[in-house]
Design a protein around this motif. Structure first.
Motif, PDB file in Angstrom:
ATOM      1  N   PRO A 173      -7.238  52.192   8.694  1.00 12.13           N
ATOM      2  CA  PRO A 173      -7.233  50.797   9.143  1.00 12.13           C
ATOM      3  C   PRO A 173      -6.774  49.863   8.023  1.00 12.13           C
ATOM      4  N   LEU A 174      -6.079  48.804   8.385  1.00 13.90           N
ATOM      5  CA  LEU A 174      -5.550  47.869   7.393  1.00 13.90           C
ATOM      6  C   LEU A 174      -6.637  47.359   6.460  1.00 13.90           C
ATOM      7  N   GLY A 175      -7.822  47.103   6.986  1.00 21.30           N
ATOM      8  CA  GLY A 175      -8.921  46.596   6.176  1.00 21.30           C
ATOM      9  C   GLY A 175      -9.449  47.587   5.153  1.00 21.30           C
ATOM     10  N   ASP A 176      -9.114  48.867   5.311  1.00 21.69           N
ATOM     11  CA  ASP A 176      -9.598  49.908   4.403  1.00 21.69           C
ATOM     12  C   ASP A 176      -8.528  50.418   3.443  1.00 21.69           C
ATOM     13  N   ARG A 177      -7.321  49.898   3.515  1.00 19.38           N
ATOM     14  CA  ARG A 177      -6.228  50.404   2.670  1.00 19.38           C
ATOM     15  C   ARG A 177      -6.544  50.243   1.180  1.00 19.38           C
ATOM     16  N   GLU A 178      -7.193  49.157   0.823  1.00 18.63           N
ATOM     17  CA  GLU A 178      -7.557  48.944  -0.587  1.00 18.63           C
ATOM     18  C   GLU A 178      -8.584  49.982  -1.029  1.00 18.63           C
TER      19      GLU A 178
END
Length: 122
Positions: free
Chosen positions: A78-83
């Motif tokens: 998910p985009l929110g977990d890429r970091e």
């Protein structure tokens, strides 16, 4: 989200033709992690057909996974977990361990959901 069948279930040359553009196994087929429905991974045993005692095909009902994604599945993160992936590594545990760190697939009869379920540990 749309996922596609496990690579070994495709026609002979299709995975090679797709991989000219994208990595099929990691970017298009079988989303990792917990899910309802979709396609099963056959990474341990290779694909086999699940058939109910009534003769009907069985379909994937639920996948319970030890990890939400792995090193090859960046496109499913998910985009929110890429970091999180960039700083902590590749595997994000679900706090549930299936077998030795795999996934449990639960299958249901396509003709009658009251029939016995089948499971596959991958």
């Amino acid at each position: 989200m749309t996922e596609h069948a496990y690579q070994e279930l495709l026609s002979e040359n299709l995975p090679q033709r797709i991989e000219e553009f994208v990595t099929y196994h990691h970017d298009l087929s079988v989303a990792p992690g917990w899910k309802v429905g979709g396609h099963a991974s056959w990474a341990v045993t290779g694909p086999y057909e699940n058939v109910c005692s009534c003769g009907a095909a069985m379909r994937l009902l639920l996948t319970i996974a030890s990890h939400e994604w792995d090193g090859g599945t960046r496109s499913w993160v998910p985009l929110g977990d890429r970091e999180l992936v960039a700083t902590s590594g590749v595997n994000v545990p679900t706090q549930v361990t299936v077998g030795r760190g795999g996934s449990l697939n639960v299958f249901v009869c396509a003709a009658d959901v009251s029939h016995a379920h089948a499971v596959s540990l991958q």
